[in-house]
Design an enzyme around this catalytic site. Structure first.
Site, short mmCIF file in Angstrom:
data_model
loop_
_atom_site.label_atom_id
_atom_site.label_comp_id
_atom_site.label_asym_id
_atom_site.label_seq_id
_atom_site.Cartn_x
_atom_site.Cartn_y
_atom_site.Cartn_z
N ASP A 219 4.91 27.32 34.73
CA ASP A 219 6.25 27.63 35.23
C ASP A 219 7.30 27.38 34.15
O ASP A 219 8.21 28.18 33.95
CB ASP A 219 6.55 26.79 36.48
CG ASP A 219 7.96 27.04 37.01
OD1 ASP A 219 8.22 28.17 37.48
OD2 ASP A 219 8.79 26.11 36.96
N LYS A 223 9.84 30.14 32.05
CA LYS A 223 11.28 30.00 31.91
C LYS A 223 11.70 30.01 30.44
O LYS A 223 12.73 30.59 30.08
CB LYS A 223 11.75 28.72 32.61
CG LYS A 223 11.57 28.79 34.13
CD LYS A 223 11.88 27.47 34.81
CE LYS A 223 11.72 27.58 36.32
NZ LYS A 223 11.97 26.31 37.02
#
Length: 370
Positions: A219, A223
């Site tokens: 994750d 980003k």
């Protein structure tokens, strides 16, 4: 866009975030939204000439709909409105790769796209290039892909577009990792085991159903990919976007490298395995504490050295990453030529349905406001 025109909106995905998006749109009647279509994972509700979607009873109407989801119909409906000179918007609240791959076609048709879906912007560079090229016809906005409701992408774009040079971006980008290490490796000191902290985080809904999906660092890597591709200096000499294979090209430290396949694929099995790692994490925590540091899982975009990495790192107990974080907060530092001595810091809740939906709706309003 002409601010006087009504915005015709299709909302795809009405789970936790999607429901909040619809409710926040309905709560802003002054902006003249017209709900053209709503879709859940199985059903679709479409506005017609004879019957508009009821903004009060939309949930019941969608639940009772017998129309299966067909995104080609949604696209055709919006495309027809574009031909009539209307403003249209496709909001994707899913995490679907298949939906993300529709963006170039939607944008090419003059349909705007707003989404918290990271897949399109953090995967293979070919899809990202297609989106950028297609944006000549429609706009795409995805603020909530990085910091939920926090102004991370807009801040970065403002810095870049006003001529500032990004030196480095570093931060705690994962609300889950933030919560875990704020509690496990605190300034005051902690003696609780790593597995028990993760167990508590899972019970409170701070993790994915299988915490392995958080602890693998993917994750954060996604980003970082999204941010790195916005920075002009991260392109190569031929002008190509960085990270050819998206988040898989990021140097990522997984915290579950020793996990057996059965644990990686099953949340309950993972939690039964995790206590085997407690001694390993305790040793790292003790070493950091003896050096006057805490552990934080951070993401770094080092523009000068063209390095993008997600890792478990040590920070002094006086550092903002140690002193300023609470709960599942995110904190991002922008080191730039203008903000050289003191970095620009954005901090706050980086997860949650309501704040993520706020990030989506704020992007929608950018399409309307003159």
């Amino acid at each position: 866009m002409d601010p006087g025109k009504q915005l015709h909106v299709a909302v795809v995905g009405v789970g936790g975030v999607g429901t909040q998006v619809v409710e926040q749109l309905i709560a802003n009647p002054n902006y003249g939204f017209h709900l053209v279509a709503l879709t859940s994972s199985k059903r679709m509700l479409k506005s017609t000439k004879d019957a508009c979607i009821n903004p009060v009873a939309w949930r019941d109407a969608l639940d009772s709909s017998e129309t299966p989801v067909d995104l080609s119909v949604v696209k055709s409906t919006l495309q027809e409105l574009v031909k009539q000179g209307e403003k249209t918007l496709f909001i994707d609240n899913t995490s679907s790769q298949d939906v993300a791959e529709l963006y170039p076609a939607l944008l090419s048709a003059g349909i705007n796209v707003v989404t918290p879906n990271k897949k399109a912007f953090s995967g293979e560079v070919v899809l990202y290039q297609g989106i950028v090229q297609a944006s000549r016809s429609g706009r795409y906005l995805h603020e909530s892909t990085v910091g939920a409701g926090l102004p991370i992408i807009s801040t970065l774009r403002d810095l870049v577009e006003t001529g500032d040079k990004i030196v480095k971006i570093e931060g705690v980008f994962s609300g889950t990792m933030s919560y875990i290490f704020n509690n496990y490796s605190s300034v005051e000191g902690s003696h609780e085991s790593f597995s028990s902290i993760v167990k508590g985080a899972r019970a409170q809904g701070y993790t994915e159903p299988n915490p392995a999906d958080d602890l693998n660092g993917a994750d954060v890597a996604r980003k970082l990919t999204i941010l790195a591709r916005i920075i002009p200096e991260m392109k190569d000499e031929q002008g190509n976007f960085p990270l050819l294979h998206g988040y898989q090209s990021v140097e990522t430290t997984s915290l579950i490298q020793a996990a057996p396949p059965s644990a990686v694929s099953n949340g309950d099995e993972f939690m039964r395995w995790l206590p085997e790692q407690d001694a390993h994490f305790a040793q790292m925590r003790e070493q950091a504490a003896n050096e006057g540091n805490v552990l934080r899982y951070v993401g770094v975009v080092d523009v000068k050295n063209k390095v993008v990495k997600a890792e478990l790192a040590k920070y002094p107990k006086t550092h903002p990453f140690a002193t300023s974080l609470g709960g599942s907060d995110n904190i991002i530092m922008f080191h730039t030529e203008r903000y050289g001595k003191r970095p620009l810091i954005v901090q706050g809740a980086g997860a949650g349905n309501d704040v993520t939906a706020m990030g989506v709706v704020s992007d929608v309003l950018k399409l309307i406001r003159p």
